[in-house]
Design a protein around this motif. Structure first.
Motif, PDB file in Angstrom:
ATOM      1  N   ALA A  84      13.628  88.888  53.740  1.00 13.74           N
ATOM      2  CA  ALA A  84      13.043  89.804  54.721  1.00 13.74           C
ATOM      3  C   ALA A  84      13.650  89.626  56.107  1.00 13.74           C
ATOM      4  CB  ALA A  84      11.534  89.575  54.795  1.00 13.74           C
ATOM      5  N   HIS A  85      14.425  88.580  56.280  1.00 10.02           N
ATOM      6  CA  HIS A  85      15.008  88.320  57.603  1.00 10.02           C
ATOM      7  C   HIS A  85      16.532  88.253  57.516  1.00 10.02           C
ATOM      8  CE1 HIS A  85      10.863  86.909  57.995  1.00 10.02           C
ATOM      9  NE2 HIS A  85      10.977  87.268  59.256  1.00 10.02           N
ATOM     10  N   ARG A  86      17.071  89.111  56.677  1.00  9.98           N
ATOM     11  CA  ARG A  86      18.523  89.116  56.488  1.00  9.98           C
ATOM     12  C   ARG A  86      19.215  89.630  57.741  1.00  9.98           C
ATOM     13  NH1 ARG A  86      20.098  86.292  52.698  1.00  9.98           N
ATOM     14  NH2 ARG A  86      19.472  87.385  50.815  1.00  9.98           N
ATOM     15  N   VAL A  87      20.292  89.003  58.110  1.00  9.84           N
ATOM     16  CA  VAL A  87      21.089  89.492  59.245  1.00  9.84           C
ATOM     17  C   VAL A  87      22.556  89.252  58.920  1.00  9.84           C
ATOM     18  CG1 VAL A  87      20.866  87.304  60.490  1.00  9.84           C
ATOM     19  CG2 VAL A  87      21.422  89.364  61.742  1.00  9.84           C
ATOM     20  N   GLN A  88      23.361  90.244  59.234  1.00  9.05           N
ATOM     21  CA  GLN A  88      24.783  90.114  58.929  1.00  9.05           C
ATOM     22  C   GLN A  88      25.521  89.682  60.191  1.00  9.05           C
ATOM     23  OE1 GLN A  88      26.949  93.626  57.485  1.00  9.05           O
ATOM     24  NE2 GLN A  88      27.138  92.506  55.583  1.00  9.05           N
ATOM     25  N   ARG A  89      26.341  88.673  60.046  1.00  3.10           N
ATOM     26  CA  ARG A  89      27.053  88.164  61.229  1.00  3.10           C
ATOM     27  C   ARG A  89      28.536  88.021  60.935  1.00  3.10           C
ATOM     28  NH1 ARG A  89      23.409  83.173  63.196  1.00  3.10           N
ATOM     29  NH2 ARG A  89      24.750  83.183  65.013  1.00  3.10           N
ATOM     30  N   ASN A  90      29.318  88.316  61.961  1.00  5.58           N
ATOM     31  CA  ASN A  90      30.773  88.258  61.863  1.00  5.58           C
ATOM     32  C   ASN A  90      31.258  86.957  62.498  1.00  5.58           C
ATOM     33  OD1 ASN A  90      33.220  90.013  61.280  1.00  5.58           O
ATOM     34  ND2 ASN A  90      33.648  89.333  63.354  1.00  5.58           N
ATOM     35  N   ALA A  91      32.394  86.464  62.059  1.00  2.00           N
ATOM     36  CA  ALA A  91      32.957  85.266  62.689  1.00  2.00           C
ATOM     37  C   ALA A  91      34.474  85.392  62.740  1.00  2.00           C
ATOM     38  CB  ALA A  91      32.562  84.011  61.916  1.00  2.00           C
ATOM     39  N   VAL A  92      35.040  85.139  63.906  1.00  3.28           N
ATOM     40  CA  VAL A  92      36.498  85.048  64.044  1.00  3.28           C
ATOM     41  C   VAL A  92      36.832  83.568  63.984  1.00  3.28           C
ATOM     42  CG1 VAL A  92      38.480  85.527  65.506  1.00  3.28           C
ATOM     43  CG2 VAL A  92      36.561  87.123  65.469  1.00  3.28           C
ATOM     44  N   CYS A  93      37.469  83.159  62.886  1.00  8.33           N
ATOM     45  CA  CYS A  93      37.702  81.736  62.625  1.00  8.33           C
ATOM     46  C   CYS A  93      39.197  81.421  62.768  1.00  8.33           C
ATOM     47  CB  CYS A  93      37.257  81.375  61.211  1.00  8.33           C
ATOM     48  SG  CYS A  93      35.638  82.005  60.775  1.00  8.33           S
ATOM     49  N   LEU A  94      39.517  80.145  62.641  1.00 10.47           N
ATOM     50  CA  LEU A  94      40.913  79.714  62.693  1.00 10.47           C
ATOM     51  C   LEU A  94      41.385  79.380  61.285  1.00 10.47           C
ATOM     52  CD1 LEU A  94      40.699  77.309  65.749  1.00 10.47           C
ATOM     53  CD2 LEU A  94      41.380  79.702  65.739  1.00 10.47           C
ATOM     54  N   ARG A  95      42.641  79.677  61.019  1.00 11.81           N
ATOM     55  CA  ARG A  95      43.204  79.466  59.679  1.00 11.81           C
ATOM     56  C   ARG A  95      44.226  78.325  59.729  1.00 11.81           C
ATOM     57  NH1 ARG A  95      44.048  83.260  55.833  1.00 11.81           N
ATOM     58  NH2 ARG A  95      43.597  84.983  57.234  1.00 11.81           N
ATOM     59  N   ASP A  96      44.193  77.499  58.715  1.00 12.00           N
ATOM     60  CA  ASP A  96      45.225  76.493  58.507  1.00 12.00           C
ATOM     61  C   ASP A  96      45.468  75.662  59.769  1.00 12.00           C
ATOM     62  OD1 ASP A  96      47.178  75.053  57.237  1.00 12.00           O
ATOM     63  OD2 ASP A  96      48.758  76.515  57.598  1.00 12.00           O
ATOM     64  N   VAL A  97      44.522  74.825  60.101  1.00 12.43           N
ATOM     65  CA  VAL A  97      44.615  74.067  61.346  1.00 12.43           C
ATOM     66  C   VAL A  97      44.957  72.605  61.067  1.00 12.43           C
ATOM     67  CG1 VAL A  97      42.952  75.533  62.518  1.00 12.43           C
ATOM     68  CG2 VAL A  97      42.158  73.511  61.321  1.00 12.43           C
ATOM     69  N   ALA A  98      45.557  71.966  62.054  1.00  9.97           N
ATOM     70  CA  ALA A  98      45.809  70.519  61.993  1.00  9.97           C
ATOM     71  C   ALA A  98      45.833  69.985  63.420  1.00  9.97           C
ATOM     72  CB  ALA A  98      47.134  70.233  61.291  1.00  9.97           C
ATOM     73  N   TYR A  99      45.133  68.887  63.624  1.00  8.27           N
ATOM     74  CA  TYR A  99      45.072  68.285  64.966  1.00  8.27           C
ATOM     75  C   TYR A  99      45.269  66.781  64.842  1.00  8.27           C
ATOM     76  CZ  TYR A  99      42.649  72.700  65.724  1.00  8.27           C
ATOM     77  OH  TYR A  99      42.325  74.030  65.751  1.00  8.27           O
ATOM     78  N   ARG A 100      45.806  66.209  65.914  1.00 14.70           N
ATOM     79  CA  ARG A 100      45.832  64.748  66.016  1.00 14.70           C
ATOM     80  C   ARG A 100      44.929  64.380  67.184  1.00 14.70           C
ATOM     81  NH1 ARG A 100      51.197  63.698  67.000  1.00 14.70           N
ATOM     82  NH2 ARG A 100      51.686  64.197  64.848  1.00 14.70           N
ATOM     83  N   VAL A 101      43.899  63.638  66.879  1.00 18.39           N
ATOM     84  CA  VAL A 101      42.895  63.300  67.900  1.00 18.39           C
ATOM     85  C   VAL A 101      43.133  61.882  68.376  1.00 18.39           C
ATOM     86  CG1 VAL A 101      40.441  63.042  68.364  1.00 18.39           C
ATOM     87  CG2 VAL A 101      41.224  64.846  66.825  1.00 18.39           C
ATOM     88  N   HIS A 102      43.262  61.708  69.689  1.00 17.48           N
ATOM     89  CA  HIS A 102      43.400  60.375  70.287  1.00 17.48           C
ATOM     90  C   HIS A 102      42.093  60.060  71.008  1.00 17.48           C
ATOM     91  CE1 HIS A 102      47.853  60.281  69.760  1.00 17.48           C
ATOM     92  NE2 HIS A 102      47.670  61.585  69.762  1.00 17.48           N
ATOM     93  N   ALA A 103      41.541  58.919  70.727  1.00 13.91           N
ATOM     94  CA  ALA A 103      40.235  58.602  71.313  1.00 13.91           C
ATOM     95  C   ALA A 103      40.124  57.101  71.573  1.00 13.91           C
ATOM     96  CB  ALA A 103      39.124  59.050  70.375  1.00 13.91           C
ATOM     97  N   GLN A 104      39.170  56.768  72.419  1.00 15.43           N
ATOM     98  CA  GLN A 104      38.875  55.369  72.723  1.00 15.43           C
ATOM     99  C   GLN A 104      37.444  55.067  72.311  1.00 15.43           C
ATOM    100  OE1 GLN A 104      40.831  53.135  73.496  1.00 15.43           O
ATOM    101  NE2 GLN A 104      42.313  53.661  75.097  1.00 15.43           N
ATOM    102  N   ILE A 105      37.191  53.796  72.076  1.00 17.53           N
ATOM    103  CA  ILE A 105      35.821  53.366  71.787  1.00 17.53           C
ATOM    104  C   ILE A 105      35.247  52.729  73.053  1.00 17.53           C
ATOM    105  CG2 ILE A 105      34.422  51.711  70.508  1.00 17.53           C
ATOM    106  CD1 ILE A 105      36.308  52.107  68.137  1.00 17.53           C
ATOM    107  N   ASP A 106      34.109  53.233  73.505  1.00 18.19           N
ATOM    108  CA  ASP A 106      33.394  52.599  74.614  1.00 18.19           C
ATOM    109  C   ASP A 106      32.226  51.820  74.020  1.00 18.19           C
ATOM    110  OD1 ASP A 106      35.073  53.733  76.436  1.00 18.19           O
ATOM    111  OD2 ASP A 106      33.779  55.456  76.851  1.00 18.19           O
TER     112      ASP A 106
END
Lengths: 590, 226
Positions: free
Chosen positions: B90-112
């Motif tokens: 009874a509460h159906r809603v249709q939503r669109n999404a513009v997403c990213l395809r085929d991604v790759a990241y290198r994350v550099h982080a520190q531990i505090d």
């Protein structure tokens, strides 16, 4: 960056627009003098000179109202300005609307800004005097007809004190239940007063698929907001940017740089940042031969690269509607030179030899999209966009436009649909052949070459099968010397030959002996020409295992390209006057 | 040397807060999404992740999807009470999404480390490295939304996008502070240079403690080095 670009657009294209003002249509004007007395006992009608059945569009103070009662200043519906309802309204609500309007006028006249404004005082005096009740109501007036109040001939809402008062009023209304918040604006990165809902909406007519006026930024359900909240609590946008987003978006979507083919589910609008003289998108959509040549030469002479880096930026926004929300289908922001390179690649990839010498080698994007629809042979044209039975994918236009702007491959479903339509219609013309080539080549890295013109050196058997089919069709036509046949070889075998050309070619080869015999009596030279051509082409199709029983989509496209090239080759190189245009299906109409 | 982990996946959706109903993704991973990935690989109460740099390893490409969702969602309090019933249909809603395809990241982080940490930071760093090497995680990391699974591994020599991919993304979500009521966010001016996004230590708070904080000061704060 979409919102930033919209705000930037509003600032550069709309100049110093009055804040929280919108355009709307008005049918009536109430004229007052500076003492607040009506100049006459009735309203003056406002009629658009171009469209006699419409009123005049004016820019007036306005904010979005959905279901609640919310008056606009000095110009609004008849039910607000004069308390005139109709059969669709409830008297209690009309009275409520009118009271809200009168209260707002009073608030304006007693505010700091309006206290010394004679216009505000005149309008307030009109309502205090009770003269509104004495006005004669024109019969045709409805509750929703726009009425603008004018003092001394000028709209009261153009008065100097309006901007200050109205900005304060909207800030108070849109600041939310707890009053306006102060915080960081996501768009301008400044600490400002923040809105709870974005003021202003985009008219539904500008957004395909919308069933109401729409908003781009709106969180009106708990599940839409972060932590099950409604409103823009977690999407901080200031009043200035909120207003500019709406006005910028309306201006972008209603600008001439906007395309929304009927029946397609989106609208694409574009603009440029920087000094730009030409419009590559217009070239894409019209494919004027001179402009295409100029574009290709500009991109390939490297003139742009020789100069300092280009600073011009191309922005493109594709939107659709989902009831009262705007769906961003695509957002492109790229350097203009990259766009030009992509469009040049689009034209190079779909260049095709025309079936007749006068034909075009490049085709407008809308025409390519049009050809994916049903061919109406009796009317010699394609079904228009949006008509019943058009048999066209509902998103073909944005798909092709997106592929052109980004230089990405055409979705395989488009190729499958196109070949299906060619089979069903029995019709292949220049734009369809161009789209076939585009679907095979565009945005792909492949060693296979797909030439715009006839390629006798092609290694693809299906391509040569298409050529052989075209030759057989031509032989029958030439042998017939223009006599009209009920069903030609092409009529009978074209649809089947696309998926399995074996049977068609075997039957055609057998029948060709009789056609050639007949042709040789009238035109021996032409018969010899066809003999040589047929032998050359069949030599390229290995006996027996050369053609698969069922061809893949790729092979079917190759077959059709070979067929089209062979027809075009004959039409452009054979000067024999007897080589008249084919009259049998598949037709060649462009 | 900061810790580094490489994450990739067939799709991603880092929703922009201004376009989150009909969702549109940021073009790159946000620091808060990167923290989510790191915490699902390794986290202890004694530590906090601080993302320093995100390298974008594959060209930014988009796709759209449209799907049915519901507006009837129970809050945590409703769910705990056990009396709330949901009516999805009874509460159906249709939503669109513009997403990213085929991604790759290198994350550099520190531990505090928190004050009550009882081991040197090197111990936590080694634990993290061992987990990345073995591909172990507490929960499967994801790229923005749970639908888009993130795969992760040790960083390799893949180069980030070149100087042709410089871009400004405007204000981007820096971090979410769940310790305030209501929760609050900080932001930073996201810029990609040569395929690398430098993340400042502190984001710009939505509401500065002192209202007299100058705008220029705030902006320079967000643009400042790590």
């Amino acid at each position: 960056m979409l919102l930033q670009r919209l705000v930037q657009y509003a600032e550069t294209h709309l100049g110093q627009a009055r804040p929280f003002h919108r355009e709307r249509e008005f049918r009536w004007r109430l004229d007052l003098d500076l003492d607040g007395r009506p100049l006459s006992g009735e309203l003056a009608p406002l009629v658009d000179e171009q469209r006699r059945d419409r009123g005049v569009v004016l820019t007036v103070p306005a904010v979005v109202r959905t279901v609640g009662v919310s008056a606009n200043l000095a110009a609004d519906d008849a039910q607000y300005v004069l308390g005139w309802g109709d059969e669709t309204t409830k008297p209690a609500r009309v009275a409520q609307c009118h009271a809200a309007f009168v209260d707002l006028i009073d608030k304006w006249a007693t505010s700091d800004a309006g206290r010394d404004d004679p216009v505000a005082q005149a309008v307030a005096a009109f309502y205090r005097s009770g003269a509104a009740a004495d006005l004669t109501r024109p019969e045709e007036t409805t509750a929703k007809h726009g009425v603008v109040i004018a003092v001394n001939g000028d709209p009261a809402c153009r008065s100097d004190s309006v901007v200050q008062f109205w900005t304060t009023e909207v800030t108070a209304r849109k600041g939310g239940k707890t009053g306006s918040r102060h915080g960081l604006c996501l768009v301008c990165a400044r600490h400002r007063e923040l809105v709870d809902t974005v003021p202003g909406k985009v008219p539904g007519r500008l957004v395909p698929g919308a069933s109401n006026d729409t908003a781009l930024v709106s969180v009106n359900e708990r599940v839409f907001g972060y932590g099950l909240t409604t409103g823009l609590e977690h999407t901080p946008i200031c009043f200035g940017c909120g207003d500019a987003i709406s006005t910028g978006l309306v201006a972008v979507l209603s600008s001439p740089h906007s395309i929304a083919p009927r029946g397609q589910n989106s609208r694409t609008s574009w603009w440029y940042i920087g000094e730009v003289d030409d419009d590559p998108i217009a070239t894409l959509d019209q494919a004027d031969p001179d402009e295409v040549t100029a574009l290709l030469s500009t991109v390939h002479t490297g003139r742009h690269d020789a100069n300092p880096p280009d600073v011009e930026v191309f922005c493109s926004l594709t939107v659709a509607g989902n009831i009262a929300r705007i769906v961003v289908r695509d957002w492109i922001e790229m350097p203009l030179i990259e766009l030009k390179r992509n469009i040049a690649a689009w034209f190079l990839d779909h260049e095709i030899a025309p079936a007749w010498p006068a034909g075009r080698r490049h085709h407008p994007l809308w025409k390519l999209a049009l050809t994916t629809g049903r061919w109406q042979g009796e009317r010699n044209r394609y079904a228009e966009f949006g008509v019943p039975g058009e048999a066209r994918p509902h998103n073909i236009y944005p798909q092709l436009l997106g592929a052109a702007l980004r230089n990405t491959p055409i979705p395989p479903a488009v190729l499958a649909h196109l070949i299906g339509r060619i089979r069903a219609d029995g019709h292949l013309d220049d734009p369809r052949a161009a789209l076939l080539r585009l679907a095979l080549v565009h945005g792909k890295t492949t060693k296979e070459t797909f030439m715009p013109d006839l390629n006798p050196g092609s290694a693809d058997t299906a391509y040569h099968a298409g050529r052989a089919f075209a030759l057989l069709e031509q032989i029958q036509h030439a042998a017939g010397s223009g006599e009209r046949l009920n069903t030609t070889y092409g009529d009978r075998f074209f649809a089947g030959a696309i998926t399995n050309p074996r049977a068609a070619l075997v039957t055609g080869s057998r029948n060709a002996k009789a056609w050639q015999k007949k042709l040789r009596r009238a035109k021996p030279g032409l018969a010899n020409y066809f003999d040589r051509k047929l032998d050359d082409v069949f030599a390229l199709i290995p006996e027996g295992k050369g053609l698969p029983a069922a061809m893949t989509l790729h092979q079917q496209a190759q077959f059709l390209l070979g067929y089209h090239h062979q027809r075009g080759h004959r039409a452009t190189t054979n000067t024999d006057t007897t080589a008249e245009p084919d009259t049998g299906a598949p037709t060649h109409t462009d | 040397m900061p810790l580094a982990v490489q994450v990739w996946g067939p799709g991603a959706l880092f929703t922009r807060p201004e376009l989150k109903v009909e969702r549109v993704s940021y073009p790159v991973m946000t620091p808060s999404a990167a923290v989510g990935v790191l915490e699902s690989i390794f986290w202890k109460p004694e530590m906090r992740w601080r993302v320093q740099r995100i390298e974008v390893l594959r060209p930014i490409r988009q796709f759209t999807q449209r799907r049915n969702e519901t507006t009837d969602l129970a809050s945590l309090a409703d769910a705990v009470s056990g009396r709330r019933r949901l009516d999805t249909a009874a509460h159906r809603v249709q939503r669109n999404a513009v997403c990213l395809r085929d991604v790759a990241y290198r994350v550099h982080a520190q531990i505090d480390l928190a004050d009550h940490a009882d081991k040197p930071v090197a111990a936590y760093r080694d634990q993290f490295r061992r987990r990345v090497t073995k591909g172990r995680c507490f929960t499967q990391p994801y790229l923005g939304t749970r639908e888009f699974t993130a795969y992760f591994g040790e960083p390799d020599d893949q180069q980030p996008l070149g100087p042709d991919h410089d871009d400004d993304f405007g204000l981007m979500l820096h971090s979410v502070n769940h310790g305030t009521t209501p929760i609050s966010f900080t932001w930073f001016d996201a810029r990609m240079r040569g395929g690398v996004i430098e993340v400042p230590v502190h984001g710009i708070p939505a509401r500065p403690a002192g209202e007299d904080a100058g705008e220029a000061e705030l902006l320079s704060m967000a643009e400042g080095g790590v």
